[in-house]
Motif scaffolding. Structure first.
Motif, PDB file in Angstrom:
ATOM      1  N   VAL A   1      -7.993  -0.625   8.874  1.00  0.00           N
ATOM      2  CA  VAL A   1      -7.675  -0.460   7.452  1.00  0.00           C
ATOM      3  C   VAL A   1      -6.177  -0.582   7.202  1.00  0.00           C
ATOM      4  O   VAL A   1      -5.742  -1.282   6.284  1.00  0.00           O
ATOM      5  N   ILE A   2      -5.358   0.089   8.018  1.00  0.00           N
ATOM      6  CA  ILE A   2      -3.918   0.125   7.783  1.00  0.00           C
ATOM      7  C   ILE A   2      -3.132  -0.663   8.830  1.00  0.00           C
ATOM      8  O   ILE A   2      -1.901  -0.657   8.811  1.00  0.00           O
ATOM      9  N   GLY A   3      -3.818  -1.355   9.739  1.00  0.00           N
ATOM     10  CA  GLY A   3      -3.130  -2.038  10.829  1.00  0.00           C
ATOM     11  C   GLY A   3      -2.604  -3.410  10.439  1.00  0.00           C
ATOM     12  O   GLY A   3      -3.368  -4.319  10.125  1.00  0.00           O
ATOM     13  N   ARG A   4      -1.277  -3.576  10.481  1.00  0.00           N
ATOM     14  CA  ARG A   4      -0.675  -4.861  10.120  1.00  0.00           C
ATOM     15  C   ARG A   4      -1.058  -5.957  11.103  1.00  0.00           C
ATOM     16  O   ARG A   4      -1.056  -7.144  10.758  1.00  0.00           O
ATOM     17  N   ALA A   5      -1.384  -5.581  12.345  1.00  0.00           N
ATOM     18  CA  ALA A   5      -1.714  -6.586  13.358  1.00  0.00           C
ATOM     19  C   ALA A   5      -3.212  -6.843  13.459  1.00  0.00           C
ATOM     20  O   ALA A   5      -3.628  -7.672  14.268  1.00  0.00           O
ATOM     21  N   ASN A   6      -4.019  -6.160  12.664  1.00  0.00           N
ATOM     22  CA  ASN A   6      -5.464  -6.341  12.716  1.00  0.00           C
ATOM     23  C   ASN A   6      -5.893  -7.288  11.591  1.00  0.00           C
ATOM     24  O   ASN A   6      -5.780  -6.945  10.414  1.00  0.00           O
ATOM     25  N   PRO A   7      -6.390  -8.477  11.928  1.00  0.00           N
ATOM     26  CA  PRO A   7      -6.704  -9.455  10.880  1.00  0.00           C
ATOM     27  C   PRO A   7      -7.869  -9.071   9.990  1.00  0.00           C
ATOM     28  O   PRO A   7      -8.025  -9.645   8.916  1.00  0.00           O
ATOM     29  N   ILE A   8      -8.719  -8.111  10.413  1.00  0.00           N
ATOM     30  CA  ILE A   8      -9.812  -7.707   9.527  1.00  0.00           C
ATOM     31  C   ILE A   8      -9.369  -6.615   8.559  1.00  0.00           C
ATOM     32  O   ILE A   8     -10.096  -6.275   7.629  1.00  0.00           O
ATOM     33  N   ALA A   9      -8.187  -6.060   8.761  1.00  0.00           N
ATOM     34  CA  ALA A   9      -7.714  -4.976   7.905  1.00  0.00           C
ATOM     35  C   ALA A   9      -7.236  -5.519   6.564  1.00  0.00           C
ATOM     36  O   ALA A   9      -6.513  -6.511   6.517  1.00  0.00           O
ATOM     37  N   PRO A  10      -7.628  -4.881   5.463  1.00  0.00           N
ATOM     38  CA  PRO A  10      -7.066  -5.266   4.166  1.00  0.00           C
ATOM     39  C   PRO A  10      -5.588  -4.889   4.065  1.00  0.00           C
ATOM     40  O   PRO A  10      -4.907  -5.285   3.136  1.00  0.00           O
ATOM     41  N   TRP A  11      -5.133  -4.136   5.065  1.00  0.00           N
ATOM     42  CA  TRP A  11      -3.750  -3.674   5.153  1.00  0.00           C
ATOM     43  C   TRP A  11      -3.367  -2.840   3.931  1.00  0.00           C
ATOM     44  O   TRP A  11      -2.633  -3.267   3.044  1.00  0.00           O
ATOM     45  N   VAL A  12      -3.927  -1.623   3.907  1.00  0.00           N
ATOM     46  CA  VAL A  12      -3.601  -0.659   2.865  1.00  0.00           C
ATOM     47  C   VAL A  12      -2.267  -0.017   3.227  1.00  0.00           C
ATOM     48  O   VAL A  12      -2.129   0.612   4.273  1.00  0.00           O
ATOM     49  N   GLU A  13      -1.274  -0.165   2.369  1.00  0.00           N
ATOM     50  CA  GLU A  13       0.058   0.400   2.608  1.00  0.00           C
ATOM     51  C   GLU A  13       0.136   1.773   1.959  1.00  0.00           C
ATOM     52  O   GLU A  13      -0.148   1.915   0.760  1.00  0.00           O
ATOM     53  N   THR A  14       0.499   2.804   2.720  1.00  0.00           N
ATOM     54  CA  THR A  14       0.405   4.177   2.232  1.00  0.00           C
ATOM     55  C   THR A  14       1.767   4.847   2.091  1.00  0.00           C
ATOM     56  O   THR A  14       2.715   4.524   2.804  1.00  0.00           O
ATOM     57  N   THR A  15       1.817   5.785   1.148  1.00  0.00           N
ATOM     58  CA  THR A  15       2.981   6.646   0.966  1.00  0.00           C
ATOM     59  C   THR A  15       2.485   8.071   0.719  1.00  0.00           C
ATOM     60  O   THR A  15       1.442   8.278   0.080  1.00  0.00           O
ATOM     61  N   LEU A  16       3.235   9.056   1.229  1.00  0.00           N
ATOM     62  CA  LEU A  16       2.871  10.466   1.091  1.00  0.00           C
ATOM     63  C   LEU A  16       3.930  11.176   0.261  1.00  0.00           C
ATOM     64  O   LEU A  16       5.112  11.167   0.613  1.00  0.00           O
ATOM     65  N   VAL A  17       3.498  11.794  -0.847  1.00  0.00           N
ATOM     66  CA  VAL A  17       4.414  12.531  -1.719  1.00  0.00           C
ATOM     67  C   VAL A  17       3.744  13.844  -2.119  1.00  0.00           C
ATOM     68  O   VAL A  17       2.663  13.841  -2.730  1.00  0.00           O
ATOM     69  N   ASP A  18       4.378  14.966  -1.754  1.00  0.00           N
ATOM     70  CA  ASP A  18       3.898  16.298  -2.151  1.00  0.00           C
ATOM     71  C   ASP A  18       2.428  16.516  -1.788  1.00  0.00           C
ATOM     72  O   ASP A  18       1.635  17.039  -2.590  1.00  0.00           O
ATOM     73  N   GLY A  19       2.047  16.105  -0.586  1.00  0.00           N
ATOM     74  CA  GLY A  19       0.695  16.344  -0.108  1.00  0.00           C
ATOM     75  C   GLY A  19      -0.354  15.373  -0.624  1.00  0.00           C
ATOM     76  O   GLY A  19      -1.538  15.511  -0.290  1.00  0.00           O
ATOM     77  N   VAL A  20       0.049  14.390  -1.418  1.00  0.00           N
ATOM     78  CA  VAL A  20      -0.879  13.386  -1.948  1.00  0.00           C
ATOM     79  C   VAL A  20      -0.577  12.053  -1.273  1.00  0.00           C
ATOM     80  O   VAL A  20       0.556  11.569  -1.315  1.00  0.00           O
ATOM     81  N   LEU A  21      -1.584  11.479  -0.633  1.00  0.00           N
ATOM     82  CA  LEU A  21      -1.416  10.195   0.041  1.00  0.00           C
ATOM     83  C   LEU A  21      -1.948   9.093  -0.867  1.00  0.00           C
ATOM     84  O   LEU A  21      -3.086   9.147  -1.324  1.00  0.00           O
ATOM     85  N   THR A  22      -1.107   8.096  -1.115  1.00  0.00           N
ATOM     86  CA  THR A  22      -1.478   6.986  -1.985  1.00  0.00           C
ATOM     87  C   THR A  22      -1.435   5.686  -1.211  1.00  0.00           C
ATOM     88  O   THR A  22      -0.424   5.366  -0.576  1.00  0.00           O
ATOM     89  N   GLY A  23      -2.537   4.964  -1.228  1.00  0.00           N
ATOM     90  CA  GLY A  23      -2.603   3.657  -0.595  1.00  0.00           C
ATOM     91  C   GLY A  23      -2.670   2.566  -1.639  1.00  0.00           C
ATOM     92  O   GLY A  23      -3.305   2.734  -2.687  1.00  0.00           O
ATOM     93  N   ARG A  24      -2.009   1.457  -1.348  1.00  0.00           N
ATOM     94  CA  ARG A  24      -2.008   0.314  -2.267  1.00  0.00           C
ATOM     95  C   ARG A  24      -2.529  -0.914  -1.538  1.00  0.00           C
ATOM     96  O   ARG A  24      -2.121  -1.169  -0.404  1.00  0.00           O
ATOM     97  N   ALA A  25      -3.403  -1.665  -2.183  1.00  0.00           N
ATOM     98  CA  ALA A  25      -3.958  -2.859  -1.554  1.00  0.00           C
ATOM     99  C   ALA A  25      -4.545  -3.765  -2.627  1.00  0.00           C
ATOM    100  O   ALA A  25      -4.917  -3.317  -3.716  1.00  0.00           O
ATOM    101  N   THR A  26      -4.597  -5.053  -2.304  1.00  0.00           N
ATOM    102  CA  THR A  26      -5.279  -6.044  -3.132  1.00  0.00           C
ATOM    103  C   THR A  26      -6.218  -6.809  -2.207  1.00  0.00           C
ATOM    104  O   THR A  26      -5.758  -7.460  -1.273  1.00  0.00           O
ATOM    105  N   LEU A  27      -7.506  -6.720  -2.442  1.00  0.00           N
ATOM    106  CA  LEU A  27      -8.488  -7.309  -1.530  1.00  0.00           C
ATOM    107  C   LEU A  27      -9.079  -8.585  -2.107  1.00  0.00           C
ATOM    108  O   LEU A  27      -9.372  -8.654  -3.309  1.00  0.00           O
TER     109      LEU A  27
END
Length: 286
Positions: free
Chosen positions: A125-151
């Motif tokens: 899911v988050i692996g830049r080297a994995n070609p099946i991953a949609p590559w969700v890029e995540t950020t953590l702020v105040d205990g909330v994890l936010t992932g961004r992706a376009t599939l």
């Protein structure tokens, strides 16, 4: 831009150009390559990683993953004749001996990963080297994890929309990661998903997760998937229950150990996202 930076970026530029040219030859728009690969970024070496070539090797692995990801996007879009398909399949097959000359066994740690830095290059899911991953890029702020992706089209279920299993997979990843970020690495024992509306392809998405309850070794996290343009209108909701494994379980499954006390398995010691035998339910709306 320094000469050294130009030298480092030259290989990735060649990969970009080659992918774009291949897509154009197939009659596909060059934007397909941009959508299929993440933006290049300079890797940040971990203090625990050898400085001699590790960053360059990680970057090369990410380039390979991006190139194959673009190839996958082109593969599910192409309408070229049978002869062209067979020719391309043969040429891809010719690359396999070079890649399989040295391989790790199943269960063997990936040498490019860095658990201490929570760097998992081959995660699906988050692996830049994995070609099946949609590559969700995540950020953590105040205990909330936010992932961004376009599939794109490789992840399609209903025509024009995301496969429901991909939604569950992304939620499981984000919920597991936010549990780990809380300092208590846990294993998924239950994941409940509620589908409120179809998730469109090629639309920027937000996948958000946070921990809502901690009871001894049991941790509950909730999350949503929504359009980035409409973050307050969830299309998918998820509830995950995670359990911190006992030290003997962690040692047996992942080769890590810790004192026999709840929550003492080191954060990042368990690869994301791991699941154990438990219940998995999915609730769908008509």
């Amino acid at each position: 831009m320094t000469d050294e930076t130009t030298r480092r970026q030259a290989p990735r530029k060649r990969v970009d150009n080659a992918v774009d040219a291949a897509l154009e030859k197939l009659g596909l728009p060059r934007q397909a390559a941009a959508m299929a690969r993440p933006a290049w970024e300079e890797p940040t070496p971990s203090p625990l990683s050898p400085a001699d070539g590790m960053a360059a090797r990680r970057d090369a692995a990410a380039q390979l993953g991006a190139a194959v990801r673009a190839l996958t996007d082109a593969t599910v879009r192409t309408l070229v004749p049978t002869e062209t398909l067979l020719d391309i399949a043969a040429r891809i097959t010719e690359c396999l001996p070079a890649l399989t000359a040295e391989q790790r066994d199943i269960g063997e740690p990936a040498p490019l990963d860095d658990p201490a830095a929570k760097m998992w290059l081959h995660n699906p899911v988050i692996g830049r080297a994995n070609p099946i991953a949609p590559w969700v890029e995540t950020t953590l702020v105040d205990g909330v994890l936010t992932g961004r992706a376009t599939l794109g089209l490789p992840y399609q279920g209903p025509r024009g929309y995301l496969h429901g299993g991909m939604s569950a997979m992304m939620l499981d990843q984000i919920l597991g990661d936010v549990v780990s970020a809380s300092g208590r690495s846990g294993l998924t024992v239950s994941l409940s998903t509620r589908y409120r509306g179809p998730v469109p392809l090629l639309a920027p998405l937000l996948v958000v997760g946070q921990v809502v309850e901690v009871a001894d070794r049991k941790i509950t996290a909730v999350g949503t998937i929504a359009l980035e343009s409409k973050p307050d209108q969830p299309l998918v909701e998820g509830v995950g229950i995670f359990v911190v494994p006992r030290p003997d379980q962690a040692a047996r499954l992942f080769g890590v150990s810790a004192p026999d006390a709840p929550g003492t398995i080191p954060s990042g010691a368990i690869p994301p996202n791991s699941a154990v035998a438990g219940s998995a339910v999915a609730e769908r709306r008509p």
